[in-house]
Write a protein that holds these residues in place. Structure first.
Motif, PDB file in Angstrom:
ATOM      1  N   GLU A  68      35.174  -2.464  -6.468  1.00  0.00           N
ATOM      2  CA  GLU A  68      34.590  -1.688  -7.570  1.00  0.00           C
ATOM      3  C   GLU A  68      35.028  -2.341  -8.879  1.00  0.00           C
ATOM      4  O   GLU A  68      36.205  -2.655  -9.056  1.00  0.00           O
ATOM      5  N   GLU A  94      33.592  -1.191 -12.150  1.00  0.00           N
ATOM      6  CA  GLU A  94      33.384  -0.304 -13.293  1.00  0.00           C
ATOM      7  C   GLU A  94      34.654   0.488 -13.601  1.00  0.00           C
ATOM      8  O   GLU A  94      35.247   1.105 -12.708  1.00  0.00           O
ATOM      9  N   ASP A  95      35.070   0.491 -14.874  1.00  0.00           N
ATOM     10  CA  ASP A  95      36.191   1.329 -15.285  1.00  0.00           C
ATOM     11  C   ASP A  95      35.793   2.797 -15.189  1.00  0.00           C
ATOM     12  O   ASP A  95      34.671   3.175 -15.525  1.00  0.00           O
ATOM     13  N   ALA A  99      35.298   4.572 -12.580  1.00  0.00           N
ATOM     14  CA  ALA A  99      34.401   4.890 -11.466  1.00  0.00           C
ATOM     15  C   ALA A  99      35.022   5.945 -10.555  1.00  0.00           C
ATOM     16  O   ALA A  99      36.229   5.943 -10.307  1.00  0.00           O
ATOM     17  N   MET A 131      35.202   6.660  -6.968  1.00  0.00           N
ATOM     18  CA  MET A 131      34.946   5.798  -5.819  1.00  0.00           C
ATOM     19  C   MET A 131      34.656   6.607  -4.554  1.00  0.00           C
ATOM     20  O   MET A 131      35.380   6.561  -3.568  1.00  0.00           O
ATOM     21  N   THR A 164      32.330   1.402  -2.273  1.00  0.00           N
ATOM     22  CA  THR A 164      33.403   0.526  -2.733  1.00  0.00           C
ATOM     23  C   THR A 164      34.745   1.073  -2.270  1.00  0.00           C
ATOM     24  O   THR A 164      34.972   2.284  -2.294  1.00  0.00           O
ATOM     25  N   GLU A 169      38.019  -0.756  -2.915  1.00  0.00           N
ATOM     26  CA  GLU A 169      39.174  -1.149  -3.727  1.00  0.00           C
ATOM     27  C   GLU A 169      38.719  -1.487  -5.138  1.00  0.00           C
ATOM     28  O   GLU A 169      37.692  -2.154  -5.323  1.00  0.00           O
ATOM     29  N   HIS A 170      39.490  -1.033  -6.130  1.00  0.00           N
ATOM     30  CA  HIS A 170      39.129  -1.299  -7.526  1.00  0.00           C
ATOM     31  C   HIS A 170      39.724  -2.635  -7.969  1.00  0.00           C
ATOM     32  O   HIS A 170      40.816  -3.031  -7.541  1.00  0.00           O
ATOM     33  N   LYS A 204      41.059  -3.284 -10.669  1.00  0.00           N
ATOM     34  CA  LYS A 204      42.350  -3.047 -11.344  1.00  0.00           C
ATOM     35  C   LYS A 204      43.517  -3.191 -10.375  1.00  0.00           C
ATOM     36  O   LYS A 204      44.627  -3.568 -10.784  1.00  0.00           O
ATOM     37  N   GLN A 229      36.253  -8.880 -15.602  1.00  0.00           N
ATOM     38  CA  GLN A 229      37.277  -7.979 -15.083  1.00  0.00           C
ATOM     39  C   GLN A 229      38.397  -8.760 -14.387  1.00  0.00           C
ATOM     40  O   GLN A 229      39.568  -8.368 -14.468  1.00  0.00           O
TER      41      GLN A 229
END
Length: 317
Positions: free
Chosen positions: A78, A80-81, A83, A85, A89, A91-92, A94, A129
């Motif tokens: 993922e 998008e900040d 988000a 989840m 998706t 895992e982010h 970040k 990102q």
């Protein structure tokens, strides 16, 4: 060089090209530069030349390379900040990018556009990102809008094969394809041609295939392909889908496929393509298998382009 995302990360193109030539002449002369360093090559999309050439370049510099095909072997990320989840998706970015930053000294990313949402693709969210959260140098192995390693390779190939004491005439020509193709290579080549400034640069395509003017500034646009090819020293063949009517295919006229008939009015033009190429759709066999074709030389020069870039990053230049 901190990152390598576009031509804007390059202080001087000709100096970088000369470094690539130096590595072509002596591939292992800087093996100590990358000793005890590790490079990660992350692929969200398929690759052959980009992956192999970057691995070879890293090895020539003494680096260990780890290849990870995220699209096939990893969790769906993922980007998008903020988000929520609750979809597909897992895992982010970040959470993933800082871990990758701790594993590697340089991180290379390859991703393609969706060709559905222009604003999202042209925001370069994915690669930005990684830059934001990884904390180490990022190298683009092709992004949603650009392919800088390919463009550097293209200039290396042009300089290697053009020895006349004048500016070359270089024509980027659109070609037919069986499906919608990103604008990345065409955008990037146009951007590098503009900053290099050492050629008369023409782009030819059917109407409705105009590229983003941020990348084509300084180029001559010509809708008549044969007129554009007159006096050409180099012809770069590439398909792309529409930018304005994003991702659409408006024209697929087979007459735009380059054949030897198209070369009649050129200056014995050499023909380039980034590969892979759809034979007898984009380019005819008669050209690809002729002395006019530079595609094999182009592909082999990918190693030296990547090695020059990695060297700049490793040496902190």
């Amino acid at each position: 060089m901190k990152n390598f995302i576009s031509v804007d990360d390059v202080a001087d193109i000709d100096t970088l090209v000369e470094k690539a030539f130096a590595y072509k002449a002596s591939p292992f002369k800087d093996r100590a530069l990358g000793a005890d360093k590790r490079i990660g090559l992350l692929f969200l999309n398929p690759s052959m030349r980009t992956r192999l050439s970057t691995q070879v370049a890293a090895s020539n510099l003494g680096m260990d390379a780890v290849v990870f095909n995220i699209d096939k072997e990893g969790w769906k990320l993922e980007f998008e900040d903020g988000a929520i989840m609750s979809g597909n998706t897992v895992e982010h970015i970040k959470d993933a990018a800082p871990i990758m930053g701790s594993y590697f000294d340089i991180l290379c990313i390859r991703t393609f556009p969706s060709l559905v949402n222009k604003s999202e693709d042209y925001s370069e969210l994915f690669i930005n990102q990684f830059i934001r959260y990884a904390g180490i140098p990022i190298v683009s192995l092709e992004s949603a809008t650009l392919h800088p390693l390919q463009s550097l390779t293209d200039i290396i190939t042009i300089k290697e094969t053009f020895k006349l004491p004048r500016r070359p005439r270089i024509v980027l020509t659109w070609a037919p394809h069986i499906k919608p193709i990103p604008q990345c290579v065409a955008n990037s080549f146009s951007q590098w041609m503009s900053k290099w400034g050492n050629a008369d640069f023409v782009i030819t395509h059917p109407e409705d295939y105009e590229l983003d003017t941020r990348f084509t500034n300084g180029a001559t646009i010509e809708y008549d392909q044969q007129k554009a090819l007159e006096g050409a020293d180099f012809i770069y063949v590439k398909n792309w889908s529409a930018y304005t009517d994003y991702g659409k295919v408006h024209c697929n006229d087979s007459d735009w496929m380059l054949t030897t008939d198209h070369l009649a009015g050129t200056n014995n033009a050499r023909v380039m393509h980034c590969l892979p190429v759809r034979r007898n759709v984009e380019l005819s066999d008669e050209i690809l298998d002729s002395p006019s074709s530079l595609v094999t030389l182009q592909a082999s020069n990918r190693v030296w382009a990547a090695q020059a870039v990695l060297s700049e990053i490793l040496s902190g230049k």
